[in-house]
Enzyme design. Structure first.
Site, PDB file in Angstrom:
ATOM      1  N   PRO A 114       0.884  -1.186   0.058  1.00 40.38           N
ATOM      2  CA  PRO A 114      -0.017  -0.027   0.078  1.00 40.38           C
ATOM      3  C   PRO A 114       0.783   1.354  -0.017  1.00 40.38           C
ATOM      4  O   PRO A 114       2.006   1.398   0.510  1.00 40.38           O
ATOM      5  CB  PRO A 114      -0.816  -0.050   1.124  1.00 40.38           C
ATOM      6  CG  PRO A 114       0.076  -0.647   2.206  1.00 40.38           C
ATOM      7  CD  PRO A 114       1.079  -1.771   1.394  1.00 40.38           C
ATOM      8  N   GLY A 115       0.485   2.203  -0.381  1.00 45.66           N
ATOM      9  CA  GLY A 115       0.949   3.334  -0.623  1.00 45.66           C
ATOM     10  C   GLY A 115       0.050   4.848  -0.310  1.00 45.66           C
ATOM     11  O   GLY A 115      -1.397   4.548  -0.160  1.00 45.66           O
ATOM     12  N   VAL A 116       0.622   6.049  -0.011  1.00 42.15           N
ATOM     13  CA  VAL A 116      -0.200   7.035   0.162  1.00 42.15           C
ATOM     14  C   VAL A 116      -0.130   8.170  -0.939  1.00 42.15           C
ATOM     15  O   VAL A 116      -0.976   9.243  -0.789  1.00 42.15           O
ATOM     16  CB  VAL A 116       0.276   7.879   1.407  1.00 42.15           C
ATOM     17  CG1 VAL A 116       0.092   6.996   2.672  1.00 42.15           C
ATOM     18  CG2 VAL A 116       1.624   8.054   1.363  1.00 42.15           C
ATOM     19  N   HIS A 221       5.997  15.227  -3.061  1.00 40.25           N
ATOM     20  CA  HIS A 221       6.692  13.961  -3.647  1.00 40.25           C
ATOM     21  C   HIS A 221       6.346  13.539  -4.878  1.00 40.25           C
ATOM     22  O   HIS A 221       6.862  13.214  -5.772  1.00 40.25           O
ATOM     23  CB  HIS A 221       6.687  12.950  -2.414  1.00 40.25           C
ATOM     24  CG  HIS A 221       7.145  11.691  -2.930  1.00 40.25           C
ATOM     25  ND1 HIS A 221       8.280  11.003  -2.279  1.00 40.25           N
ATOM     26  CD2 HIS A 221       6.819  10.720  -3.768  1.00 40.25           C
ATOM     27  CE1 HIS A 221       8.496   9.956  -2.810  1.00 40.25           C
ATOM     28  NE2 HIS A 221       7.660   9.562  -3.865  1.00 40.25           N
ATOM     29  N   GLU A 222       4.625  13.853  -4.965  1.00 38.85           N
ATOM     30  CA  GLU A 222       4.223  13.219  -6.216  1.00 38.85           C
ATOM     31  C   GLU A 222       4.013  14.283  -7.431  1.00 38.85           C
ATOM     32  O   GLU A 222       4.631  13.968  -8.441  1.00 38.85           O
ATOM     33  CB  GLU A 222       2.775  13.071  -5.906  1.00 38.85           C
ATOM     34  CG  GLU A 222       2.342  11.748  -4.866  1.00 38.85           C
ATOM     35  CD  GLU A 222       3.018  10.552  -5.252  1.00 38.85           C
ATOM     36  OE1 GLU A 222       3.364  10.083  -6.092  1.00 38.85           O
ATOM     37  OE2 GLU A 222       3.211   9.892  -4.271  1.00 38.85           O
TER      38      GLU A 222
END
EC number: 3.5.1.88
Length: 260
Positions: A114-116, A221-222
């Site tokens: 899983p990631g955010v 980050h994204e």
């Protein structure tokens, strides 16, 4: 961006069974040619080649998965799509089956990891789309002191197309980050604590997000991914480490963790 699920060991997290990949997900990947830009199809199916072959094993794709290449559906550091600027999505294309399919795929991959957070280039699609979500469940795995220090609070799923980020204060902080395209590693990265991101939602409507703390970090980050930048390009190099060494002391002379 990876979720920090501390109760699971790194091995357990990275070696969890991969979900079957859809057989009909196709995206366009930009490649340079003497006559200018051209587009080719990158198919995310069990029979696909290219980056998916690398995901499934050795150079030819015939080997068994390894601990470093098991996040299903993501391309890894070194793939050109992660190191080049992504392209804007034409507003008229947002309702299309293709763009909506990319968004659905991104959300599925992020949640499975899983990631955010996840950016479209991380699934091999050079378009300016990001998704992010931090749930109470994810947060509950982190130590209370870390949650407070990072100013980490849950927020619902966000889909932002053609995001434009600006900082809204000079406050910064240093914390460890991970990435689904750089499996198994962490490093300290300095980020702004307060940002504003504007763009379009998945229905093509204008959206503006004002964020602070950990959500602001995820957004930065994204958005970096959309410029061809990974966290390893901006990290404090001497703090780079495998997940199993995350709690070891920082090298002498490294800046302290936390707000600056």
């Amino acid at each position: 961006m990876e979720a920090h699920l501390r109760p699971l060991s790194a091995a357990a997290l990275l070696l969890s069974p991969a979900a079957p990949l859809p057989t009909a997900v196709a995206a366009s990947a930009r490649r340079a040619s003497p006559g200018g830009r051209r587009w080719s199809s990158v198919r995310a199916s069990a029979g696909g080649g290219g980056w998916l072959s690398g995901l499934l094993g050795g150079k030819g794709g015939g080997g068994a998965p390894t601990a470093m290449t098991v996040t299903p559906g993501t391309v890894k550091a070194g793939d050109p799509v992660l190191h080049e600027p992504a392209q804007d999505v034409a507003p008229g294309d947002i309702p299309s089956e293709k763009v909506q399919g990319v968004i659905d795929r991104m959300v599925a991959v992020m949640r499975k990891a899983p990631g955010v957070g996840l950016a479209a280039p991380q699934i091999g699609v050079p378009l300016k789309i990001i998704v992010l979500e931090d749930t109470q469940e994810y947060i509950s795995y982190a130590p209370k002191k870390d949650i407070e220090a990072q100013d980490r609070r849950p927020f619902d799923l966000l889909v932002i197309i053609n995001p434009k980020l600006k900082t809204t204060s000079k406050r910064t902080a240093l914390f460890f980050e991970g990435c689904l395209s750089v499996d198994g590693y962490r490093a300290l990265v300095e980020r702004h604590l307060d940002v504003e991101v504007s763009g379009l939602d998945r229905n093509g409507r204008p959206i503006k997000v004002e964020a602070s703390g950990w959500q602001a970090r995820i957004l930065q980050h994204e958005c970096d991914h959309l410029e061809g930048t990974l966290y390893v390009d901006t990290m404090v190099p001497r703090t780079f480490r495998i997940v199993d060494n995350l709690d070891l002391p920082l090298p002498v002379g490294c800046p302290p963790i936390g707000a600056r």
